[in-house]
Design a protein around this motif. Structure first.
Motif, PDB file in Angstrom:
ATOM      1  N   VAL A  13      -0.565  11.550   7.501  1.00 25.87           N
ATOM      2  CA  VAL A  13      -0.152  11.399   6.107  1.00 25.87           C
ATOM      3  C   VAL A  13       1.377  11.389   6.028  1.00 25.87           C
ATOM      4  N   GLU A  14       1.905  10.457   5.231  1.00 29.32           N
ATOM      5  CA  GLU A  14       3.351  10.409   5.025  1.00 29.32           C
ATOM      6  C   GLU A  14       3.675   9.621   3.770  1.00 29.32           C
ATOM      7  N   VAL A  15       4.808   9.943   3.179  1.00 29.53           N
ATOM      8  CA  VAL A  15       5.342   9.173   2.066  1.00 29.53           C
ATOM      9  C   VAL A  15       6.163   8.062   2.688  1.00 29.53           C
ATOM     10  N   THR A  16       5.792   6.805   2.405  1.00 27.08           N
ATOM     11  CA  THR A  16       6.458   5.676   3.042  1.00 27.08           C
ATOM     12  C   THR A  16       7.552   5.050   2.200  1.00 27.08           C
ATOM     13  N   ASN A  17       7.541   5.324   0.880  1.00 25.66           N
ATOM     14  CA  ASN A  17       8.561   4.738   0.022  1.00 25.66           C
ATOM     15  C   ASN A  17       8.664   5.547  -1.273  1.00 25.66           C
ATOM     16  N   ILE A  18       9.870   5.605  -1.800  1.00 25.60           N
ATOM     17  CA  ILE A  18      10.137   6.243  -3.087  1.00 25.60           C
ATOM     18  C   ILE A  18      10.922   5.224  -3.904  1.00 25.60           C
ATOM     19  N   SER A  19      10.432   4.944  -5.124  1.00 19.41           N
ATOM     20  CA  SER A  19      11.143   3.980  -5.966  1.00 19.41           C
ATOM     21  C   SER A  19      11.415   4.590  -7.333  1.00 19.41           C
ATOM     22  N   ALA A  20      11.993   3.806  -8.197  1.00 18.46           N
ATOM     23  CA  ALA A  20      12.264   4.262  -9.556  1.00 18.46           C
ATOM     24  C   ALA A  20      10.978   4.400 -10.368  1.00 18.46           C
ATOM     25  N   HIS A  21       9.862   3.885  -9.835  1.00 23.69           N
ATOM     26  CA  HIS A  21       8.599   3.883 -10.571  1.00 23.69           C
ATOM     27  C   HIS A  21       7.539   4.823  -9.999  1.00 23.69           C
ATOM     28  N   GLY A  22       7.719   5.269  -8.768  1.00 22.25           N
ATOM     29  CA  GLY A  22       6.727   6.142  -8.147  1.00 22.25           C
ATOM     30  C   GLY A  22       6.916   6.235  -6.644  1.00 22.25           C
ATOM     31  N   ILE A  23       5.891   6.769  -5.985  1.00 21.01           N
ATOM     32  CA  ILE A  23       5.953   6.924  -4.530  1.00 21.01           C
ATOM     33  C   ILE A  23       4.742   6.253  -3.887  1.00 21.01           C
ATOM     34  N   TRP A  24       4.876   5.911  -2.608  1.00 22.92           N
ATOM     35  CA  TRP A  24       3.778   5.362  -1.832  1.00 22.92           C
ATOM     36  C   TRP A  24       3.370   6.394  -0.801  1.00 22.92           C
ATOM     37  N   LEU A  25       2.081   6.699  -0.766  1.00 22.18           N
ATOM     38  CA  LEU A  25       1.530   7.664   0.171  1.00 22.18           C
ATOM     39  C   LEU A  25       0.626   6.924   1.152  1.00 22.18           C
ATOM     40  N   LEU A  26       0.896   7.092   2.441  1.00 17.66           N
ATOM     41  CA  LEU A  26       0.085   6.500   3.499  1.00 17.66           C
ATOM     42  C   LEU A  26      -0.724   7.611   4.135  1.00 17.66           C
ATOM     43  N   ALA A  27      -2.047   7.476   4.075  1.00 18.68           N
ATOM     44  CA  ALA A  27      -2.935   8.474   4.664  1.00 18.68           C
ATOM     45  C   ALA A  27      -4.073   7.764   5.373  1.00 18.68           C
ATOM     46  N   HIS A  28      -4.183   8.010   6.652  1.00 19.03           N
ATOM     47  CA  HIS A  28      -5.283   7.469   7.460  1.00 19.03           C
ATOM     48  C   HIS A  28      -5.391   5.950   7.347  1.00 19.03           C
ATOM     49  N   GLY A  29      -4.243   5.292   7.388  1.00 18.22           N
ATOM     50  CA  GLY A  29      -4.210   3.840   7.374  1.00 18.22           C
ATOM     51  C   GLY A  29      -4.319   3.199   6.002  1.00 18.22           C
ATOM     52  N   LYS A  30      -4.418   3.995   4.941  1.00 17.45           N
ATOM     53  CA  LYS A  30      -4.523   3.462   3.583  1.00 17.45           C
ATOM     54  C   LYS A  30      -3.301   3.883   2.777  1.00 17.45           C
ATOM     55  N   GLU A  31      -2.586   2.890   2.229  1.00 17.89           N
ATOM     56  CA  GLU A  31      -1.394   3.184   1.444  1.00 17.89           C
ATOM     57  C   GLU A  31      -1.723   3.043  -0.039  1.00 17.89           C
ATOM     58  N   ARG A  32      -1.302   4.042  -0.815  1.00 17.48           N
ATOM     59  CA  ARG A  32      -1.556   4.044  -2.258  1.00 17.48           C
ATOM     60  C   ARG A  32      -0.270   4.343  -3.011  1.00 17.48           C
ATOM     61  N   PHE A  33      -0.166   3.722  -4.184  1.00 16.99           N
ATOM     62  CA  PHE A  33       0.987   3.922  -5.057  1.00 16.99           C
ATOM     63  C   PHE A  33       0.658   5.008  -6.062  1.00 16.99           C
ATOM     64  N   LEU A  34       1.547   5.982  -6.207  1.00 14.05           N
ATOM     65  CA  LEU A  34       1.403   7.061  -7.182  1.00 14.05           C
ATOM     66  C   LEU A  34       2.527   6.913  -8.207  1.00 14.05           C
ATOM     67  N   PRO A  35       2.243   6.281  -9.353  1.00 11.87           N
ATOM     68  CA  PRO A  35       3.294   6.081 -10.362  1.00 11.87           C
ATOM     69  C   PRO A  35       3.674   7.399 -11.031  1.00 11.87           C
ATOM     70  N   TYR A  36       4.936   7.525 -11.369  1.00  9.73           N
ATOM     71  CA  TYR A  36       5.409   8.742 -12.051  1.00  9.73           C
ATOM     72  C   TYR A  36       4.679   8.962 -13.380  1.00  9.73           C
ATOM     73  N   GLU A  37       4.234   7.886 -13.992  1.00  8.84           N
ATOM     74  CA  GLU A  37       3.513   8.004 -15.263  1.00  8.84           C
ATOM     75  C   GLU A  37       2.261   8.878 -15.093  1.00  8.84           C
ATOM     76  N   ASP A  38       1.579   8.734 -13.956  1.00 10.48           N
ATOM     77  CA  ASP A  38       0.381   9.523 -13.681  1.00 10.48           C
ATOM     78  C   ASP A  38       0.662  10.780 -12.862  1.00 10.48           C
ATOM     79  N   PHE A  39       1.752  10.768 -12.107  1.00 10.44           N
ATOM     80  CA  PHE A  39       2.094  11.876 -11.214  1.00 10.44           C
ATOM     81  C   PHE A  39       3.552  12.301 -11.449  1.00 10.44           C
ATOM     82  N   PRO A  40       3.827  12.881 -12.623  1.00 11.51           N
ATOM     83  CA  PRO A  40       5.208  13.161 -13.031  1.00 11.51           C
ATOM     84  C   PRO A  40       5.914  14.218 -12.190  1.00 11.51           C
ATOM     85  N   TRP A  41       5.194  14.969 -11.393  1.00 10.27           N
ATOM     86  CA  TRP A  41       5.791  16.052 -10.608  1.00 10.27           C
ATOM     87  C   TRP A  41       6.772  15.536  -9.564  1.00 10.27           C
TER      88      TRP A  41
END
Length: 86
Positions: A13-41
């Motif tokens: 598991v790792e965070v692969t990118n951080i942008s002005a809109h959210g972060i990308w989390l890579l876990a077990h070969g699957k990358e997902r976008f976590l927008p700040y709108e849904d994940f404000p922490w």
């Protein structure tokens, strides 16, 4: 000299990118976008705090410096888990 091949992943598991809109989390070969709108922490946090992610159990992600815990289910369906206390 490291025994790892160049570009080989060292973590499941790792965070692969951080942008002005959210972060990308890579876990077990699957990358997902976590927008700040849904994940404000993650908004306005340090790169060090955001990239320090652990997986204490399969599909359970923990950011110790932020005291944030998320699961695959929460990431896939944030609308079912409102981030505002009622």
């Amino acid at each position: 000299m490291s025994s790892l091949a160049h570009g080989e992943a060292t973590s499941d598991v790792e965070v692969t990118n951080i942008s002005a809109h959210g972060i990308w989390l890579l876990a077990h070969g699957k990358e997902r976008f976590l927008p700040y709108e849904d994940f404000p922490w993650f908004k306005d946090q340090t790169v060090k705090a955001i990239t320090k992610v652990e997986e204490p159990a399969p599909g359970h992600y923990h950011w110790p410096d932020l005291d944030v815990d998320l699961t695959d289910e929460i990431i896939e369906h944030p609308d079912q888990y409102p981030n505002v206390a009622k």
